[in-house]
Design an enzyme around this catalytic site. Structure first.
Site, PDB file in Angstrom:
ATOM      1  N   ASN A 186       0.805  -1.219   0.000  1.00 41.65           N
ATOM      2  CA  ASN A 186       0.000   0.000   0.000  1.00 41.65           C
ATOM      3  C   ASN A 186       0.838   1.270   0.000  1.00 41.65           C
ATOM      4  OD1 ASN A 186       0.321  -1.444   2.591  1.00 41.65           O
ATOM      5  ND2 ASN A 186      -0.409   0.464   3.492  1.00 41.65           N
ATOM      6  N   GLN A 188      -4.554  -3.913  -2.377  1.00 44.71           N
ATOM      7  CA  GLN A 188      -3.994  -2.900  -3.280  1.00 44.71           C
ATOM      8  C   GLN A 188      -3.667  -3.467  -4.663  1.00 44.71           C
ATOM      9  OE1 GLN A 188      -3.978   0.255  -2.627  1.00 44.71           O
ATOM     10  NE2 GLN A 188      -4.262   0.276  -0.403  1.00 44.71           N
ATOM     11  N   SER A 247     -11.120  -5.160  -0.427  1.00 48.08           N
ATOM     12  CA  SER A 247     -11.921  -4.156   0.280  1.00 48.08           C
ATOM     13  C   SER A 247     -12.575  -3.229  -0.738  1.00 48.08           C
ATOM     14  CB  SER A 247     -10.998  -3.358   1.207  1.00 48.08           C
ATOM     15  OG  SER A 247     -11.766  -2.541   2.040  1.00 48.08           O
ATOM     16  N   GLY A 248     -13.918  -3.121  -0.679  1.00 54.35           N
ATOM     17  CA  GLY A 248     -14.660  -2.380  -1.700  1.00 54.35           C
ATOM     18  C   GLY A 248     -14.208  -0.946  -1.899  1.00 54.35           C
ATOM     19  N   HIS A 249     -13.900  -0.249  -0.796  1.00 50.97           N
ATOM     20  CA  HIS A 249     -13.632   1.194  -0.950  1.00 50.97           C
ATOM     21  C   HIS A 249     -12.307   1.500  -1.641  1.00 50.97           C
ATOM     22  CE1 HIS A 249     -10.766   2.070   2.491  1.00 50.97           C
ATOM     23  NE2 HIS A 249     -11.204   0.875   2.865  1.00 50.97           N
ATOM     24  N   THR A 300     -27.070  -9.634   9.683  1.00 51.17           N
ATOM     25  CA  THR A 300     -27.831  -9.260   8.487  1.00 51.17           C
ATOM     26  C   THR A 300     -26.917  -8.543   7.506  1.00 51.17           C
ATOM     27  OG1 THR A 300     -29.812  -9.106   9.826  1.00 51.17           O
ATOM     28  CG2 THR A 300     -29.875  -8.004   7.690  1.00 51.17           C
ATOM     29  N   CYS A 304      -3.298   4.757   7.685  1.00 51.97           N
ATOM     30  CA  CYS A 304      -3.503   4.238   9.032  1.00 51.97           C
ATOM     31  C   CYS A 304      -2.367   4.618   9.970  1.00 51.97           C
ATOM     32  CB  CYS A 304      -3.621   2.714   8.997  1.00 51.97           C
ATOM     33  SG  CYS A 304      -4.744   2.159   7.744  1.00 51.97           S
TER      34      CYS A 304
HETATM   35  N1  PLP Z   1      -4.443  -4.297   3.367  1.00 57.44           N
HETATM   36  C1  PLP Z   1      -3.915  -3.290   2.667  1.00 57.44           C
HETATM   37  C2  PLP Z   1      -2.738  -3.564   1.784  1.00 57.44           C
HETATM   38  C3  PLP Z   1      -4.438  -2.001   2.776  1.00 57.44           C
HETATM   39  O1  PLP Z   1      -3.895  -1.005   2.072  1.00 57.44           O
HETATM   40  C4  PLP Z   1      -5.545  -1.784   3.639  1.00 57.44           C
HETATM   41  C5  PLP Z   1      -6.090  -0.418   3.808  1.00 57.44           C
HETATM   42  O2  PLP Z   1      -5.432   0.561   3.565  1.00 57.44           O
HETATM   43  C6  PLP Z   1      -6.086  -2.877   4.326  1.00 57.44           C
HETATM   44  C7  PLP Z   1      -5.509  -4.116   4.171  1.00 57.44           C
HETATM   45  C8  PLP Z   1      -7.259  -2.729   5.255  1.00 57.44           C
HETATM   46  O3  PLP Z   1      -8.408  -2.433   4.543  1.00 57.44           O
HETATM   47  P1  PLP Z   1      -9.744  -1.980   5.316  1.00 57.44           P
HETATM   48  O4  PLP Z   1      -9.441  -0.619   5.861  1.00 57.44           O
HETATM   49  O5  PLP Z   1     -10.786  -1.979   4.299  1.00 57.44           O
HETATM   50  O6  PLP Z   1      -9.963  -2.950   6.408  1.00 57.44           O
END
Ligand code: PLP
Length: 392
Positions: free
Chosen positions: A156, A186, A206-208, A244, A332
């Site tokens: 990431n 990623q 991860s959808g977003h 749900t 993060c």
């Molecule tokens: N793994 C990677 C490589 C990521 O970049 C991220 C989020 O930045 C995640 C896992 C975690 O994703 P989520 O925030 O949707 O749990």
């Protein structure tokens, strides 16, 4: 404010804008299509059909063999936790785990917790100066009691791609009983993902991160591997994940996955060209810069640039004043002032370690935005260099 008076969003690895098409597909499920997919009536049954369709869309986009290999979750962090803890619970006698030093915290912190509280022994495989995994170290680390290897597909922070299929083959050759979990958060939408060869046992998305909304993710679990639920309760998701369903999110992610496959070509041509123009422009205009991971394969949208003896957070603040969104390290960790564990593992020299910026481009960026950032970056760095005590 930048001349466009709108946000220049170069932080697509943190999250992406929900695609307008995705919003229109999901909206009915926030309105008139409010039935519970578990209900016996036809109204709920229609919603269950839409969930089935989304599961098929995700399975197809990932090249999974069966739609039932897909379990919907709330995010990739949940998917990773579910994958790892399920495998460990099913195989309690084996106590050795392997991961890498550059994983996302949702894997790294879980493994540290397992070491501290559950008596697991963890091997953290290192990377070279380009961020590439040390495969020899991996080979010798796999032992008889190694139950799981967890490894990301693309990083990431730097965008560095690990040779995930080669890693999978090494694991299966050394120990066919070792499970292989891949964090593809990623990678999906940026490079082709095809699970049909069965090399990967479990995989998270991860959808977003690919233009669906936040709060929806998926775990792929290869057919015949039994999943022990993290959330115990009702029978949803074939009793693999109680609660749900987030119907709107699921339907949105199904459509977004189809779009992600459709836009792969754009990502690898247009977005890659924008990223390359941005990073080449920065290194040619600004002295004492270093592109982290440039010597190896990277996803097309990401560049991680270090500016010697300049504080990354100060660069971000200056960019933010102009409505330009970028990131230092991963979103993060950006609220801590610790240097990035990824760059640290790559051995990035101390003078560059605190001055790294990640630009992650995407579907909605254009060349004018790149040109504007190239115009203002030298001014920002020059200003910060003047107040840096270590710059001549
Ligand atoms: N793994 C990677 C490589 C990521 O970049 C991220 C989020 O930045 C995640 C896992 C975690 O994703 P989520 O925030 O949707 O749990």
């Amino acid at each position: 404010m930048n001349p466009y008076e709108k946000i220049i969003y170069f932080d697509n690895n943190a999250t992406t804008k929900t695609d307008d098409e995705v919003i229109s597909v999901m909206l009915p499920f926030l309105g008139e299509m409010y039935g519970n997919p578990s209900s016996m009536h036809t109204f709920g049954g229609q919603v269950a059909k839409d969930i089935r369709k989304a599961r098929e869309q995700i399975a197809t986009a990932l090249g999974a063999v069966l739609p039932s290999e897909i379990v919907f979750t709330s995010c990739a962090s949940e998917s990773s936790n579910m994958a790892v803890r399920s495998i460990l619970e099913s195989n309690p006698e084996k106590k050795h785990l392997i991961t890498t030093q550059v994983e996302h915290p949702c894997v790294l912190n879980l493994f540290k917790w397992l070491e501290r509280h559950k008596n697991y022994k963890v091997t953290y495989i290192g990377v070279d100066s380009e961020g590439q995994l040390n495969l020899d170290e991996l080979k010798v680390s796999i032992k008889e009691d190694t139950i799981l290897v967890a490894c990301m597909w693309a990083n990431n922070e730097t965008g560095v791609i690990f040779p995930i299929k080669e890693i999978g083959k090494i694991i299966k050759e050394k120990n066919p009983n070792t499970y292989f979990f891949v964090d593809a958060v990623q990678a999906f939408g940026k490079i082709p993902v095809d699970l049909s060869d069965g090399i990967i046992d479990l995989l998270s998305i991860s959808g977003h991160k690919f233009h669906a909304p936040k709060g929806i993710g998926a775990l792929y679990i290869r057919n015949k591997i039994k999943l022990r639920p993290l959330l115990i309760g009702g029978h949803q998701e074939k009793s693999r994940r109680a609660g749900t369903e987030n119907v709107a999110g699921i339907v949105a992610m199904g459509h977004a996955a189809e779009l992600a496959v459709k836009y792969l070509e754009d990502e690898n041509t247009r977005v890659r060209a924008l990223r390359d123009k941005l990073e080449q422009g920065i290194i040619s205009k600004i002295p004492y810069t270093k592109i982290n991971g440039i010597g190896t394969e990277r996803v097309p949208n990401t560049t991680n640039i270090s500016f010697e003896y300049i504080e990354g957070e100060l660069i971000l603040l200056h960019l933010s004043d102009l409505n330009i969104c970028a990131s230092s390290g991963s979103a993060c960790t950006s609220d801590t002032l610790k240097p990035s564990h990824v760059l640290d593992a790559m051995g990035v020299p101390f003078s560059f370690l605190h001055g790294s910026i990640r630009f992650s481009l995407g579907r909605y960026n254009n060349e004018k935005e790149v040109d504007y950032v190239l115009e203002i970056m030298p001014q920002i760095i020059e200003k910060l260099a003047r107040i840096s005590p270590f710059r001549k």
